[in-house]
Design a protein around this motif. Structure first.
Motif, mmCIF file in Angstrom:
data_model
loop_
_atom_site.group_PDB
_atom_site.id
_atom_site.type_symbol
_atom_site.label_atom_id
_atom_site.label_comp_id
_atom_site.label_asym_id
_atom_site.label_seq_id
_atom_site.Cartn_x
_atom_site.Cartn_y
_atom_site.Cartn_z
ATOM 1 N N GLY A 25 22.959 15.177 26.926
ATOM 2 C CA GLY A 25 22.550 13.877 27.435
ATOM 3 C C GLY A 25 22.586 12.798 26.374
ATOM 4 N N SER A 26 22.273 13.180 25.131
ATOM 5 C CA SER A 26 22.295 12.196 24.050
ATOM 6 C C SER A 26 23.712 11.748 23.714
ATOM 7 N N ARG B 236 21.580 45.757 28.146
ATOM 8 C CA ARG B 236 22.224 44.894 29.127
ATOM 9 C C ARG B 236 21.357 43.670 29.420
ATOM 10 N N PRO B 237 21.956 42.491 29.507
ATOM 11 C CA PRO B 237 21.193 41.259 29.748
ATOM 12 C C PRO B 237 20.463 41.302 31.094
ATOM 13 N N ARG B 238 19.259 40.751 31.098
ATOM 14 C CA ARG B 238 18.473 40.623 32.337
ATOM 15 C C ARG B 238 18.190 39.177 32.685
ATOM 16 N N PHE B 239 18.289 38.303 31.691
ATOM 17 C CA PHE B 239 17.957 36.898 31.894
ATOM 18 C C PHE B 239 19.199 36.046 31.634
ATOM 19 N N ARG B 240 19.431 35.092 32.521
ATOM 20 C CA ARG B 240 20.576 34.195 32.367
ATOM 21 C C ARG B 240 20.194 32.778 32.782
ATOM 22 N N ALA B 241 20.833 31.812 32.152
ATOM 23 C CA ALA B 241 20.652 30.412 32.526
ATOM 24 C C ALA B 241 21.934 29.675 32.166
ATOM 25 N N GLY B 242 22.334 28.733 33.010
ATOM 26 C CA GLY B 242 23.583 28.034 32.741
ATOM 27 C C GLY B 242 23.687 26.730 33.497
ATOM 28 N N ALA B 243 24.667 25.922 33.105
ATOM 29 C CA ALA B 243 24.910 24.631 33.755
ATOM 30 C C ALA B 243 26.299 24.141 33.381
ATOM 31 N N SER B 244 26.772 23.153 34.142
ATOM 32 C CA SER B 244 28.031 22.468 33.838
ATOM 33 C C SER B 244 27.716 21.013 33.537
ATOM 34 N N VAL B 245 28.349 20.491 32.489
ATOM 35 C CA VAL B 245 28.099 19.113 32.068
ATOM 36 C C VAL B 245 29.435 18.389 31.976
ATOM 37 N N SER B 246 29.532 17.202 32.520
ATOM 38 C CA SER B 246 30.789 16.441 32.473
ATOM 39 C C SER B 246 30.644 15.248 31.537
ATOM 40 N N PHE B 247 31.778 14.885 30.933
ATOM 41 C CA PHE B 247 31.834 13.774 29.987
ATOM 42 C C PHE B 247 33.039 12.910 30.336
ATOM 43 N N GLU C 264 26.709 14.351 31.663
ATOM 44 C CA GLU C 264 26.010 14.352 32.947
ATOM 45 C C GLU C 264 26.017 15.754 33.535
ATOM 46 N N VAL C 265 24.854 16.278 33.855
ATOM 47 C CA VAL C 265 24.729 17.629 34.395
ATOM 48 C C VAL C 265 25.219 17.650 35.832
ATOM 49 N N HIS C 266 26.044 18.633 36.137
ATOM 50 C CA HIS C 266 26.560 18.764 37.496
ATOM 51 C C HIS C 266 25.442 19.222 38.420
ATOM 52 N N GLY C 267 25.385 18.613 39.590
ATOM 53 C CA GLY C 267 24.379 19.015 40.562
ATOM 54 C C GLY C 267 24.949 19.001 41.961
ATOM 55 N N GLY C 268 24.780 20.098 42.700
ATOM 56 C CA GLY C 268 25.251 20.172 44.068
ATOM 57 C C GLY C 268 26.743 20.396 44.178
ATOM 58 N N GLY C 269 27.167 20.846 45.354
ATOM 59 C CA GLY C 269 28.588 21.085 45.595
ATOM 60 C C GLY C 269 29.114 22.274 44.822
ATOM 61 N N SER C 270 30.449 22.368 44.734
ATOM 62 C CA SER C 270 31.064 23.490 44.032
ATOM 63 C C SER C 270 30.773 23.386 42.539
ATOM 64 N N ASP C 271 30.531 24.511 41.926
ATOM 65 C CA ASP C 271 30.158 24.564 40.521
ATOM 66 C C ASP C 271 31.411 24.658 39.661
ATOM 67 N N PRO C 272 31.690 23.668 38.796
ATOM 68 C CA PRO C 272 32.872 23.742 37.937
ATOM 69 C C PRO C 272 32.885 24.989 37.058
ATOM 70 N N ALA C 273 31.705 25.460 36.636
ATOM 71 C CA ALA C 273 31.641 26.660 35.795
ATOM 72 C C ALA C 273 32.165 27.872 36.545
#
Length: 514
Positions: free
Chosen positions: A332-333, A254-265, A337-346
Protein backbone atom coordinates in the motif's frame (compact mmCIF):
# COMPACT_ATOMS: atom_id res chain seq x y z
CA UNK A 1 -5.69 -27.15 -29.13
CA UNK A 2 -7.85 -25.04 -31.45
CA UNK A 3 -8.93 -22.92 -28.47
CA UNK A 4 -5.29 -22.45 -27.44
CA UNK A 5 -4.45 -21.40 -30.99
CA UNK A 6 -7.27 -18.87 -31.03
CA UNK A 7 -6.15 -17.38 -27.69
CA UNK A 8 -2.55 -16.90 -28.78
CA UNK A 9 -3.48 -15.72 -32.26
CA UNK A 10 -5.52 -13.01 -30.57
CA UNK A 11 -2.81 -12.06 -28.06
CA UNK A 12 -0.11 -11.96 -30.75
CA UNK A 13 -2.29 -10.28 -33.37
CA UNK A 14 -2.08 -13.18 -35.85
CA UNK A 15 -4.66 -14.02 -38.49
CA UNK A 16 -4.40 -17.71 -37.73
CA UNK A 17 -2.00 -20.44 -36.59
CA UNK A 18 -1.13 -23.76 -38.14
CA UNK A 19 -1.33 -27.18 -36.52
CA UNK A 20 1.40 -29.86 -36.52
CA UNK A 21 0.94 -33.48 -35.57
CA UNK A 22 3.40 -35.05 -33.09
CA UNK A 23 5.54 -37.96 -34.28
CA UNK A 24 4.53 -41.60 -33.87
CA UNK A 25 7.15 -44.19 -32.99
CA UNK A 26 6.56 -46.17 -36.18
CA UNK A 27 7.43 -43.08 -38.26
CA UNK A 28 10.94 -42.79 -36.83
CA UNK A 29 14.05 -43.97 -38.62
CA UNK A 30 16.82 -44.32 -36.06
CA UNK A 31 20.29 -45.48 -36.99
CA UNK A 32 21.21 -48.97 -35.85
CA UNK A 33 22.99 -49.20 -32.49
CA UNK A 34 26.74 -48.95 -32.92
CA UNK A 35 27.51 -51.00 -29.80
CA UNK A 36 26.09 -54.04 -28.07
CA UNK A 37 26.15 -54.67 -24.31
CA UNK A 38 28.08 -57.60 -22.84
CA UNK A 39 26.07 -60.76 -22.25
CA UNK A 40 26.26 -60.26 -18.49
CA UNK A 41 24.33 -56.97 -18.78
CA UNK A 42 21.86 -57.78 -21.56
CA UNK A 43 18.91 -57.71 -19.14
CA UNK A 44 19.80 -54.16 -18.10
CA UNK A 45 19.86 -52.65 -21.60
CA UNK A 46 17.23 -51.86 -24.20
CA UNK A 47 17.75 -51.18 -27.89
CA UNK A 48 14.01 -50.73 -28.47
CA UNK A 49 12.89 -47.98 -30.81
CA UNK A 50 10.57 -46.36 -28.26
CA UNK A 51 13.14 -46.39 -25.45
CA UNK A 52 15.84 -44.91 -27.64
CA UNK A 53 13.54 -42.21 -29.03
CA UNK A 54 12.17 -41.33 -25.58
CA UNK A 55 15.72 -40.77 -24.28
CA UNK A 56 16.94 -38.61 -27.18
CA UNK A 57 15.62 -35.25 -26.02
CA UNK A 58 14.60 -33.21 -23.02
CA UNK A 59 11.80 -30.63 -23.14
CA UNK A 60 13.36 -27.47 -24.58
CA UNK A 61 11.91 -25.62 -27.57
CA UNK A 62 14.83 -26.83 -29.67
CA UNK A 63 14.29 -30.42 -28.53
CA UNK A 64 10.58 -30.42 -29.28
CA UNK A 65 10.89 -28.77 -32.69
CA UNK A 66 13.37 -31.44 -33.79
CA UNK A 67 11.13 -34.15 -32.40
CA UNK A 68 8.19 -32.78 -34.42
CA UNK A 69 10.45 -32.87 -37.47
CA UNK A 70 11.18 -36.56 -36.78
CA UNK A 71 14.87 -35.69 -36.40
CA UNK A 72 16.42 -38.19 -33.98
CA UNK A 73 20.00 -38.05 -35.26
CA UNK A 74 21.46 -38.17 -31.75
CA UNK A 75 19.37 -41.00 -30.35
CA UNK A 76 21.29 -43.11 -27.81
CA UNK A 77 22.56 -46.44 -29.10
CA UNK A 78 21.23 -48.14 -25.98
CA UNK A 79 19.25 -47.28 -22.87
CA UNK A 80 20.35 -48.79 -19.56
CA UNK A 81 17.83 -49.41 -16.78
CA UNK A 82 20.00 -50.51 -13.83
CA UNK A 83 17.93 -52.16 -11.10
CA UNK A 84 20.34 -51.41 -8.27
CA UNK A 85 23.59 -49.66 -7.55
CA UNK A 86 25.66 -52.73 -8.38
CA UNK A 87 24.26 -52.86 -11.90
CA UNK A 88 24.88 -49.13 -12.30
CA UNK A 89 28.53 -49.66 -11.34
CA UNK A 90 28.77 -52.42 -13.96
CA UNK A 91 27.19 -50.20 -16.62
CA UNK A 92 29.69 -47.41 -16.02
CA UNK A 93 32.57 -49.91 -15.93
CA UNK A 94 31.52 -51.24 -19.33
CA UNK A 95 31.07 -47.74 -20.76
CA UNK A 96 34.57 -46.77 -19.64
CA UNK A 97 36.15 -49.92 -21.05
CA UNK A 98 34.21 -49.71 -24.33
CA UNK A 99 34.68 -45.97 -24.94
CA UNK A 100 30.93 -45.30 -24.71
CA UNK A 101 29.49 -42.03 -23.36
CA UNK A 102 27.06 -42.33 -20.43
CA UNK A 103 24.24 -39.80 -20.13
CA UNK A 104 22.39 -39.87 -16.76
CA UNK A 105 18.61 -39.59 -17.25
CA UNK A 106 16.03 -38.89 -14.53
CA UNK A 107 12.69 -37.60 -15.77
CA UNK A 108 14.03 -36.14 -19.02
CA UNK A 109 12.69 -32.65 -18.27
CA UNK A 110 15.87 -30.71 -19.13
CA UNK A 111 15.27 -27.52 -21.12
CA UNK A 112 18.97 -26.81 -21.80
CA UNK A 113 20.16 -29.85 -23.75
CA UNK A 114 21.25 -31.66 -20.60
CA UNK A 115 20.18 -35.19 -21.57
CA UNK A 116 20.66 -35.25 -25.35
CA UNK A 117 23.35 -37.80 -26.34
CA UNK A 118 25.05 -35.30 -28.67
CA UNK A 119 28.59 -36.32 -27.69
CA UNK A 120 30.57 -35.87 -30.90
CA UNK A 121 32.65 -38.44 -32.74
CA UNK A 122 35.11 -39.30 -29.97
CA UNK A 123 33.05 -42.20 -28.62
CA UNK A 124 32.07 -45.58 -29.98
CA UNK A 125 28.52 -44.91 -28.94
CA UNK A 126 26.27 -43.33 -26.33
CA UNK A 127 24.14 -44.87 -23.59
CA UNK A 128 21.32 -43.13 -21.74
CA UNK A 129 21.34 -44.33 -18.12
CA UNK A 130 17.77 -44.23 -16.80
CA UNK A 131 17.48 -44.18 -12.99
CA UNK A 132 13.77 -45.02 -12.76
CA UNK A 133 14.38 -48.31 -10.92
CA UNK A 134 16.33 -46.60 -8.15
CA UNK A 135 13.32 -45.02 -6.49
CA UNK A 136 11.43 -44.60 -3.25
CA UNK A 137 11.77 -43.10 0.22
CA UNK A 138 14.27 -45.45 1.84
CA UNK A 139 14.43 -44.12 5.39
CA UNK A 140 12.85 -41.35 7.49
CA UNK A 141 14.53 -39.70 10.47
CA UNK A 142 11.65 -37.94 12.24
CA UNK A 143 13.93 -36.74 15.04
CA UNK A 144 16.17 -34.79 12.68
CA UNK A 145 13.47 -34.10 10.08
CA UNK A 146 15.39 -35.77 7.27
CA UNK A 147 14.79 -38.59 4.79
CA UNK A 148 16.99 -40.83 2.66
CA UNK A 149 15.50 -40.96 -0.82
CA UNK A 150 16.58 -42.79 -3.98
CA UNK A 151 17.61 -40.46 -6.78
CA UNK A 152 15.23 -41.85 -9.41
CA UNK A 153 12.12 -40.93 -7.39
CA UNK A 154 9.72 -38.68 -9.27
CA UNK A 155 8.25 -35.67 -7.47
CA UNK A 156 4.69 -36.99 -6.95
CA UNK A 157 5.90 -40.36 -5.65
CA UNK A 158 8.35 -38.67 -3.29
CA UNK A 159 5.62 -36.50 -1.76
CA UNK A 160 3.14 -39.40 -1.61
CA UNK A 161 5.59 -41.49 0.40
CA UNK A 162 6.42 -38.65 2.80
CA UNK A 163 2.76 -37.71 3.37
CA UNK A 164 1.91 -40.59 5.78
CA UNK A 165 4.73 -39.30 8.00
CA UNK A 166 3.18 -35.82 7.99
CA UNK A 167 6.22 -34.54 6.13
CA UNK A 168 7.08 -32.84 2.85
CA UNK A 169 10.27 -31.94 1.01
CA UNK A 170 8.49 -28.74 -0.05
CA UNK A 171 10.34 -28.52 -3.35
CA UNK A 172 8.01 -28.11 -6.30
CA UNK A 173 9.69 -27.12 -9.59
CA UNK A 174 7.41 -26.57 -12.57
CA UNK A 175 8.60 -29.96 -13.86
CA UNK A 176 7.57 -31.60 -10.56
CA UNK A 177 5.52 -34.40 -12.17
CA UNK A 178 8.27 -35.40 -14.60
CA UNK A 179 11.52 -34.81 -12.73
CA UNK A 180 13.42 -36.68 -10.04
CA UNK A 181 15.27 -35.96 -6.83
CA UNK A 182 18.58 -36.87 -8.48
CA UNK A 183 17.83 -34.57 -11.38
CA UNK A 184 16.94 -31.74 -9.02
CA UNK A 185 20.25 -32.08 -7.19
CA UNK A 186 22.33 -32.54 -10.35
CA UNK A 187 20.85 -29.37 -11.89
CA UNK A 188 20.51 -27.24 -8.73
CA UNK A 189 16.78 -27.08 -9.32
CA UNK A 190 14.68 -24.17 -8.12
CA UNK A 191 11.37 -25.01 -6.45
CA UNK A 192 8.05 -23.18 -6.43
CA UNK A 193 8.65 -21.12 -3.30
CA UNK A 194 9.90 -17.62 -3.99
CA UNK A 195 12.02 -16.78 -0.93
CA UNK A 196 14.20 -18.44 1.70
CA UNK A 197 14.59 -22.10 0.59
CA UNK A 198 14.52 -21.54 -3.16
CA UNK A 199 17.01 -24.14 -4.44
CA UNK A 200 17.34 -27.87 -3.77
CA UNK A 201 20.88 -27.23 -2.44
CA UNK A 202 19.41 -25.96 0.82
CA UNK A 203 17.70 -29.29 1.47
CA UNK A 204 20.65 -31.56 0.67
CA UNK A 205 22.22 -33.11 3.78
CA UNK A 206 24.33 -35.83 2.10
CA UNK A 207 24.65 -37.56 -1.27
CA UNK A 208 25.73 -40.93 -2.60
CA UNK A 209 27.29 -40.93 -6.07
CA UNK A 210 28.60 -43.62 -8.41
CA UNK A 211 31.56 -42.20 -10.32
CA UNK A 212 33.75 -43.99 -12.88
CA UNK A 213 36.41 -44.11 -10.14
CA UNK A 214 34.16 -45.62 -7.46
CA UNK A 215 31.27 -44.94 -5.10
CA UNK A 216 31.37 -41.76 -3.03
CA UNK A 217 29.22 -41.22 0.09
CA UNK A 218 29.28 -37.91 1.95
CA UNK A 219 28.65 -37.63 5.68
CA UNK A 220 25.30 -36.62 7.18
CA UNK A 221 25.72 -33.37 9.09
CA UNK A 222 23.47 -30.37 9.77
CA UNK A 223 26.39 -28.07 8.96
CA UNK A 224 30.17 -28.07 8.86
CA UNK A 225 33.01 -25.62 8.53
CA UNK A 226 35.48 -28.29 7.44
CA UNK A 227 36.74 -26.93 4.14
CA UNK A 228 34.83 -27.05 0.84
CA UNK A 229 31.68 -29.14 1.26
CA UNK A 230 31.86 -32.53 -0.54
CA UNK A 231 28.13 -32.84 -1.25
CA UNK A 232 28.06 -29.37 -2.80
CA UNK A 233 30.49 -30.56 -5.46
CA UNK A 234 27.69 -32.66 -6.95
CA UNK A 235 24.95 -30.04 -6.64
CA UNK A 236 24.90 -28.67 -10.18
CA UNK A 237 27.35 -31.23 -11.59
CA UNK A 238 24.74 -32.22 -14.23
CA UNK A 239 25.90 -35.81 -14.58
CA UNK A 240 29.43 -34.85 -15.60
CA UNK A 241 31.15 -36.32 -12.53
CA UNK A 242 29.02 -39.37 -11.81
CA UNK A 243 25.48 -40.57 -11.15
CA UNK A 244 23.70 -39.54 -7.95
CA UNK A 245 21.96 -42.65 -6.59
CA UNK A 246 20.45 -41.38 -3.33
CA UNK A 247 20.49 -38.44 -0.95
CA UNK A 248 19.62 -37.52 2.60
CA UNK A 249 17.46 -34.41 2.39
CA UNK A 250 15.97 -32.11 4.99
CA UNK A 251 12.19 -32.38 5.14
CA UNK A 252 9.53 -30.31 6.88
CA UNK A 253 6.24 -30.79 8.63
CA UNK A 254 3.35 -30.24 6.25
CA UNK A 255 1.89 -26.71 6.33
CA UNK A 256 -1.42 -26.22 8.16
CA UNK A 257 -1.74 -22.45 8.00
CA UNK A 258 -1.91 -20.34 4.84
CA UNK A 259 -2.66 -16.74 3.96
CA UNK A 260 -2.44 -14.94 0.64
CA UNK A 261 -3.59 -12.08 -1.56
CA UNK A 262 -3.16 -10.49 -4.98
CA UNK A 263 -2.01 -6.89 -5.31
CA UNK A 264 -2.09 -4.81 -8.50
CA UNK A 265 0.12 -1.87 -9.44
CA UNK A 266 -0.45 0.61 -12.25
CA UNK A 267 3.32 1.23 -12.42
CA UNK A 268 5.80 -1.66 -12.63
CA UNK A 269 8.42 0.50 -10.86
CA UNK A 270 6.15 0.86 -7.83
CA UNK A 271 5.68 -2.91 -7.81
CA UNK A 272 9.44 -3.52 -7.92
CA UNK A 273 9.98 -1.13 -5.01
CA UNK A 274 7.32 -2.93 -2.97
CA UNK A 275 8.85 -6.33 -3.71
CA UNK A 276 12.32 -5.08 -2.82
CA UNK A 277 11.06 -3.94 0.57
CA UNK A 278 9.23 -7.22 1.19
CA UNK A 279 12.31 -9.23 0.21
CA UNK A 280 14.39 -7.27 2.74
CA UNK A 281 11.77 -7.31 5.51
CA UNK A 282 12.42 -10.79 6.89
CA UNK A 283 8.80 -11.81 6.24
CA UNK A 284 9.95 -14.55 3.83
CA UNK A 285 6.70 -15.16 1.93
CA UNK A 286 6.32 -18.57 0.31
CA UNK A 287 5.04 -16.85 -2.82
CA UNK A 288 6.16 -13.43 -3.99
CA UNK A 289 5.67 -13.60 -7.76
CA UNK A 290 5.58 -10.26 -9.49
CA UNK A 291 3.94 -10.42 -12.93
CA UNK A 292 4.77 -7.53 -15.25
CA UNK A 293 1.99 -6.00 -17.33
CA UNK A 294 2.64 -8.27 -20.34
CA UNK A 295 3.13 -11.36 -18.18
CA UNK A 296 -0.21 -10.75 -16.47
CA UNK A 297 -1.86 -10.48 -19.88
CA UNK A 298 -0.21 -13.55 -21.42
CA UNK A 299 -1.00 -15.72 -18.39
CA UNK A 300 -4.61 -14.55 -18.33
CA UNK A 301 -4.15 -13.09 -14.83
CA UNK A 302 -4.86 -9.54 -15.98
CA UNK A 303 -5.73 -7.36 -18.94
CA UNK A 304 -2.23 -5.94 -19.44
CA UNK A 305 -2.95 -2.59 -17.78
CA UNK A 306 -1.38 -3.43 -14.44
CA UNK A 307 1.34 -5.52 -12.85
CA UNK A 308 0.18 -8.11 -10.33
CA UNK A 309 1.97 -9.33 -7.21
CA UNK A 310 0.96 -12.81 -6.03
CA UNK A 311 1.64 -13.05 -2.30
CA UNK A 312 1.37 -16.12 -0.10
CA UNK A 313 2.52 -17.33 3.31
CA UNK A 314 2.39 -20.80 4.83
CA UNK A 315 3.49 -22.50 8.04
CA UNK A 316 3.18 -25.76 9.91
CA UNK A 317 3.39 -23.89 13.21
CA UNK A 318 1.46 -20.64 13.40
CA UNK A 319 -1.24 -18.38 11.96
CA UNK A 320 0.02 -15.96 9.32
CA UNK A 321 -2.39 -13.04 9.22
CA UNK A 322 0.14 -10.60 10.81
CA UNK A 323 2.75 -11.51 8.17
CA UNK A 324 0.29 -10.95 5.33
CA UNK A 325 -0.99 -7.73 6.87
CA UNK A 326 2.53 -6.29 7.05
CA UNK A 327 3.30 -7.31 3.45
CA UNK A 328 0.09 -5.63 2.27
CA UNK A 329 0.97 -2.52 4.27
CA UNK A 330 4.28 -2.37 2.39
CA UNK A 331 2.44 -2.76 -0.93
CA UNK A 332 0.00 0.00 0.00
CA UNK A 333 2.86 2.38 0.71
CA UNK A 334 3.90 1.89 -2.95
CA UNK A 335 0.40 2.43 -4.38
CA UNK A 336 -0.49 -1.24 -4.58
CA UNK A 337 -4.19 -2.15 -4.51
CA UNK A 338 -5.39 -5.42 -2.97
CA UNK A 339 -7.64 -7.46 -5.22
CA UNK A 340 -11.10 -8.01 -3.84
CA UNK A 341 -13.99 -10.00 -5.27
CA UNK A 342 -14.37 -11.72 -8.62
CA UNK A 343 -11.82 -14.09 -10.10
CA UNK A 344 -8.57 -14.25 -8.18
CA UNK A 345 -5.51 -13.33 -10.30
CA UNK A 346 -3.34 -15.51 -8.02
CA UNK A 347 -5.44 -18.59 -8.76
CA UNK A 348 -5.40 -17.81 -12.49
CA UNK A 349 -1.64 -17.40 -12.51
CA UNK A 350 -1.13 -20.57 -10.46
CA UNK A 351 -3.15 -22.57 -12.98
CA UNK A 352 -1.13 -21.04 -15.85
CA UNK A 353 2.12 -21.91 -14.04
CA UNK A 354 1.10 -25.53 -13.59
CA UNK A 355 0.12 -25.74 -17.27
CA UNK A 356 3.42 -24.19 -18.38
CA UNK A 357 5.23 -27.41 -19.27
CA UNK A 358 2.27 -28.67 -21.28
CA UNK A 359 1.69 -25.27 -22.89
CA UNK A 360 5.14 -25.36 -24.52
CA UNK A 361 4.19 -28.53 -26.41
CA UNK A 362 0.98 -26.93 -27.57
CA UNK A 363 2.64 -23.75 -28.78
CA UNK A 364 5.14 -25.73 -30.82
CA UNK A 365 2.32 -27.74 -32.39
CA UNK A 366 0.85 -24.37 -33.39
CA UNK A 367 4.11 -23.28 -35.04
CA UNK A 368 4.84 -20.54 -32.52
CA UNK A 369 8.21 -19.55 -31.08
CA UNK A 370 8.14 -20.06 -27.33
CA UNK A 371 11.17 -19.53 -25.12
CA UNK A 372 11.84 -18.75 -21.47
CA UNK A 373 15.05 -17.64 -19.86
CA UNK A 374 15.73 -16.80 -16.24
CA UNK A 375 18.53 -15.03 -14.49
CA UNK A 376 19.39 -13.12 -11.31
CA UNK A 377 20.95 -9.73 -10.64
CA UNK A 378 21.38 -7.45 -7.64
CA UNK A 379 18.80 -4.76 -6.92
CA UNK A 380 21.23 -1.90 -7.55
CA UNK A 381 21.74 -3.06 -11.15
CA UNK A 382 18.21 -4.28 -11.85
CA UNK A 383 16.78 -1.42 -13.90
CA UNK A 384 19.72 -1.07 -16.27
CA UNK A 385 19.82 -4.85 -16.58
CA UNK A 386 16.07 -5.30 -17.12
CA UNK A 387 15.74 -2.54 -19.69
CA UNK A 388 18.81 -3.78 -21.56
CA UNK A 389 17.66 -7.39 -21.68
CA UNK A 390 14.16 -6.40 -22.77
CA UNK A 391 15.49 -4.09 -25.47
CA UNK A 392 17.90 -6.67 -26.90
CA UNK A 393 15.35 -9.48 -26.83
CA UNK A 394 12.51 -7.42 -28.28
CA UNK A 395 14.73 -6.17 -31.08
CA UNK A 396 15.70 -9.75 -31.93
CA UNK A 397 12.04 -10.82 -31.87
CA UNK A 398 11.09 -7.99 -34.24
CA UNK A 399 13.95 -8.71 -36.63
CA UNK A 400 13.58 -12.49 -36.62
CA UNK A 401 9.82 -12.95 -36.24
CA UNK A 402 8.35 -9.63 -37.32
CA UNK A 403 6.84 -9.09 -33.88
CA UNK A 404 5.81 -10.87 -30.72
CA UNK A 405 5.68 -10.45 -26.96
CA UNK A 406 8.50 -10.50 -24.39
CA UNK A 407 7.16 -10.57 -20.84
CA UNK A 408 8.76 -10.64 -17.40
CA UNK A 409 7.95 -11.91 -13.95
CA UNK A 410 9.99 -12.27 -10.78
CA UNK A 411 10.24 -15.99 -10.13
CA UNK A 412 12.23 -15.58 -6.90
CA UNK A 413 13.33 -12.66 -4.75
CA UNK A 414 16.22 -12.31 -2.34
CA UNK A 415 17.25 -9.51 0.01
CA UNK A 416 20.01 -8.56 -2.44
CA UNK A 417 18.21 -9.03 -5.75
CA UNK A 418 15.48 -10.63 -7.88
CA UNK A 419 15.47 -13.57 -10.27
CA UNK A 420 13.68 -12.17 -13.35
CA UNK A 421 12.07 -14.76 -15.63
CA UNK A 422 11.45 -13.71 -19.22
CA UNK A 423 9.07 -15.36 -21.68
CA UNK A 424 9.03 -14.97 -25.46
CA UNK A 425 5.98 -15.64 -27.65
CA UNK A 426 6.26 -14.96 -31.39
CA UNK A 427 5.11 -16.31 -34.76
CA UNK A 428 7.35 -18.95 -36.29
CA UNK A 429 8.08 -19.45 -39.96
CA UNK A 430 7.70 -23.02 -41.25
CA UNK A 431 11.09 -24.68 -41.39
CA UNK A 432 12.83 -21.64 -39.86
CA UNK A 433 11.84 -22.08 -36.22
CA UNK A 434 15.23 -23.29 -34.98
CA UNK A 435 17.09 -20.44 -36.66
CA UNK A 436 14.62 -17.97 -35.20
CA UNK A 437 14.98 -19.52 -31.74
CA UNK A 438 18.79 -19.52 -31.97
CA UNK A 439 18.98 -15.83 -32.85
CA UNK A 440 16.61 -14.80 -30.06
CA UNK A 441 18.41 -17.06 -27.56
CA UNK A 442 21.82 -15.63 -28.44
CA UNK A 443 20.60 -12.02 -28.26
CA UNK A 444 19.07 -12.57 -24.82
CA UNK A 445 22.05 -14.51 -23.47
CA UNK A 446 24.57 -11.96 -24.73
CA UNK A 447 22.61 -9.15 -23.08
CA UNK A 448 22.44 -11.07 -19.80
CA UNK A 449 26.19 -11.72 -19.86
CA UNK A 450 27.10 -8.16 -20.83
CA UNK A 451 24.89 -6.61 -18.15
CA UNK A 452 26.20 -8.79 -15.33
CA UNK A 453 23.44 -11.31 -14.72
CA UNK A 454 23.79 -15.07 -14.43
CA UNK A 455 23.14 -17.19 -17.50
CA UNK A 456 20.79 -19.38 -15.48
CA UNK A 457 19.08 -19.15 -12.09
CA UNK A 458 17.41 -22.57 -12.07
CA UNK A 459 17.27 -24.10 -15.58
CA UNK A 460 20.85 -25.45 -15.38
CA UNK A 461 23.67 -25.14 -17.93
CA UNK A 462 23.48 -28.24 -20.14
CA UNK A 463 24.85 -27.85 -23.64
CA UNK A 464 22.76 -24.81 -24.54
CA UNK A 465 24.26 -22.46 -21.91
CA UNK A 466 27.81 -23.82 -21.79
CA UNK A 467 29.53 -21.02 -23.72
CA UNK A 468 28.07 -18.33 -21.44
CA UNK A 469 28.67 -20.37 -18.29
CA UNK A 470 32.36 -20.64 -19.14
CA UNK A 471 32.47 -16.85 -19.55
CA UNK A 472 30.63 -16.32 -16.27
CA UNK A 473 32.86 -18.43 -14.00
CA UNK A 474 36.50 -17.47 -13.34
CA UNK A 475 38.94 -19.17 -15.69
CA UNK A 476 40.85 -20.74 -12.80
CA UNK A 477 37.61 -22.22 -11.48
CA UNK A 478 36.85 -23.78 -14.87
CA UNK A 479 40.36 -25.26 -14.87
CA UNK A 480 39.80 -26.65 -11.37
CA UNK A 481 36.50 -28.19 -12.50
CA UNK A 482 38.28 -29.85 -15.40
CA UNK A 483 40.75 -31.24 -12.87
CA UNK A 484 37.97 -32.66 -10.72
CA UNK A 485 36.40 -34.28 -13.77
CA UNK A 486 39.76 -35.77 -14.76
CA UNK A 487 40.05 -37.33 -11.30
CA UNK A 488 36.49 -38.71 -11.03
CA UNK A 489 35.93 -39.45 -14.72
CA UNK A 490 39.37 -40.07 -16.23
CA UNK A 491 37.99 -41.49 -19.49
CA UNK A 492 35.64 -38.54 -19.95
CA UNK A 493 32.53 -40.70 -20.46
CA UNK A 494 30.11 -38.80 -18.19
CA UNK A 495 27.73 -36.54 -20.13
CA UNK A 496 30.37 -35.05 -22.49
CA UNK A 497 29.72 -31.48 -23.59
CA UNK A 498 27.66 -30.48 -20.55
CA UNK A 499 29.16 -27.70 -18.37
CA UNK A 500 32.57 -28.17 -20.01
CA UNK A 501 33.53 -28.26 -23.67
CA UNK A 502 33.63 -31.72 -25.35
CA UNK A 503 36.98 -33.35 -24.85
CA UNK A 504 37.66 -31.47 -21.60
CA UNK A 505 39.08 -34.79 -20.39
CA UNK A 506 41.05 -36.98 -22.79
CA UNK A 507 39.64 -40.50 -22.92
CA UNK A 508 43.21 -41.75 -23.06
CA UNK A 509 44.21 -40.23 -19.72
CA UNK A 510 45.51 -42.50 -17.04
CA UNK A 511 43.34 -43.66 -14.17
CA UNK A 512 40.98 -46.40 -13.24
CA UNK A 513 38.44 -47.59 -10.74
CA UNK A 514 39.54 -47.70 -7.14
Amino acid sequence: MEQLGAVFADRLGLADVRMQEPPRVEELDLRAPRVAPPASLEAVFSAGLYDRAAHTYGRSFRDLVRAFRRDYAHAPDLVAFPRDEGELVSVLDWCGDAGVAAIPFGGGSSVVGGVEPDVGDGYRGAVSVDLRNLNGVLEVDRTSLAARIAAGTLGPALEAELKPHGLTLRHFPQSFEWSTLGGWIATRSGGHFATLHTHIDEFVEAVRVVTPRGVLQTRRLPASGAGPSPERLFCGSEGTLGVITEAWVRVQRRPRFRAGASVSFADFRDAVQAVTEIAQSGLNPANCRLLGHDEALMSGSGDGSRSILVLGFESADHELDPWLARALEICGSHRGEVHGGGSDPAATWRAAFLRGGYLRDGLIRLGLISETFETAVTWDRFWEFHEGVLAATRQAVREVCGGGVVSCRFAYVYPDGPAPYYSVYAPGRPGQELRQWDEIKVAAAEAIAALGGTITHHHAVGRDHRRWYLREVPGLFADALRGVKAELDPSGIMNPGVLLEPGAVSRGSEGGRR
